[in-house]
Design a protein around this motif. Structure first.
Motif, PDB file in Angstrom:
ATOM      1  N   ARG A  74       0.832  -1.199   0.000  1.00 23.20           N
ATOM      2  CA  ARG A  74       0.000   0.000   0.000  1.00 23.20           C
ATOM      3  C   ARG A  74       0.873   1.258   0.000  1.00 23.20           C
ATOM      4  O   ARG A  74       0.613   2.205  -0.724  1.00 23.20           O
ATOM      5  CB  ARG A  74      -0.925  -0.032   1.209  1.00 23.20           C
ATOM      6  CG  ARG A  74      -1.850   1.142   1.308  1.00 23.20           C
ATOM      7  CD  ARG A  74      -2.755   0.986   2.517  1.00 23.20           C
ATOM      8  NE  ARG A  74      -3.439   2.218   2.806  1.00 23.20           N
ATOM      9  CZ  ARG A  74      -4.692   2.465   2.473  1.00 23.20           C
ATOM     10  NH1 ARG A  74      -5.381   1.549   1.840  1.00 23.20           N
ATOM     11  NH2 ARG A  74      -5.250   3.616   2.774  1.00 23.20           N
ATOM     12  N   LYS A  75       1.936   1.226   0.797  1.00 22.69           N
ATOM     13  CA  LYS A  75       2.825   2.381   0.885  1.00 22.69           C
ATOM     14  C   LYS A  75       3.527   2.607  -0.452  1.00 22.69           C
ATOM     15  O   LYS A  75       3.613   3.741  -0.928  1.00 22.69           O
ATOM     16  CB  LYS A  75       3.849   2.196   1.998  1.00 22.69           C
ATOM     17  CG  LYS A  75       4.772   3.406   2.144  1.00 22.69           C
ATOM     18  CD  LYS A  75       5.772   3.227   3.255  1.00 22.69           C
ATOM     19  CE  LYS A  75       6.713   4.364   3.464  1.00 22.69           C
ATOM     20  NZ  LYS A  75       6.983   5.278   2.422  1.00 22.69           N
ATOM     21  N   LYS A  78       1.076   4.080  -2.892  1.00 19.28           N
ATOM     22  CA  LYS A  78       0.810   5.477  -2.529  1.00 19.28           C
ATOM     23  C   LYS A  78       1.976   6.363  -2.963  1.00 19.28           C
ATOM     24  O   LYS A  78       1.770   7.420  -3.556  1.00 19.28           O
ATOM     25  CB  LYS A  78       0.601   5.569  -1.020  1.00 19.28           C
ATOM     26  CG  LYS A  78       0.224   6.918  -0.517  1.00 19.28           C
ATOM     27  CD  LYS A  78      -0.030   6.831   1.000  1.00 19.28           C
ATOM     28  CE  LYS A  78      -0.108   8.171   1.647  1.00 19.28           C
ATOM     29  NZ  LYS A  78      -0.238   8.093   3.094  1.00 19.28           N
TER      30      LYS A  78
END
Length: 86
Positions: A74-75, A78
């Motif tokens: 997810r990081k 992002k």
């Protein structure tokens, strides 16, 4: 409640899908939602088993190619998103 989703498609496929949606008096968003609902209603063993596979073949020219991208954290996703906006 609706959620927004960003997708990337070949421009020719998008043009044909828009024409198909307009001819059937449905928005492209609702058409994609309907197709995803149909696909996720059952468990399929491969992409070729999806009921949408025939439709994709009809609107696409040439051989249908499914591209998969490796899953990212997810990081990382992002960070990639925000760096593309610079």
């Amino acid at each position: 409640m609706d959620a927004k989703l960003t997708l990337s498609f070949n421009q020719d496929v998008v043009a044909k899908a828009k024409k198909y949606a307009a001819a059937n008096n449905i928005s492209l968003s609702r058409l994609i939602e309907h197709l995803l609902t149909q696909v996720t209603a059952k468990e399929y063993k491969s992409l070729e088993d999806f009921p949408v596979a025939d439709w994709v073949s009809m609107v696409a020219e040439g051989e249908v190619e499914y591209k998969r991208t490796p899953k990212t954290s997810r990081k990382a996703g992002k960070d990639e998103f925000f760096s593309s906006k610079k």
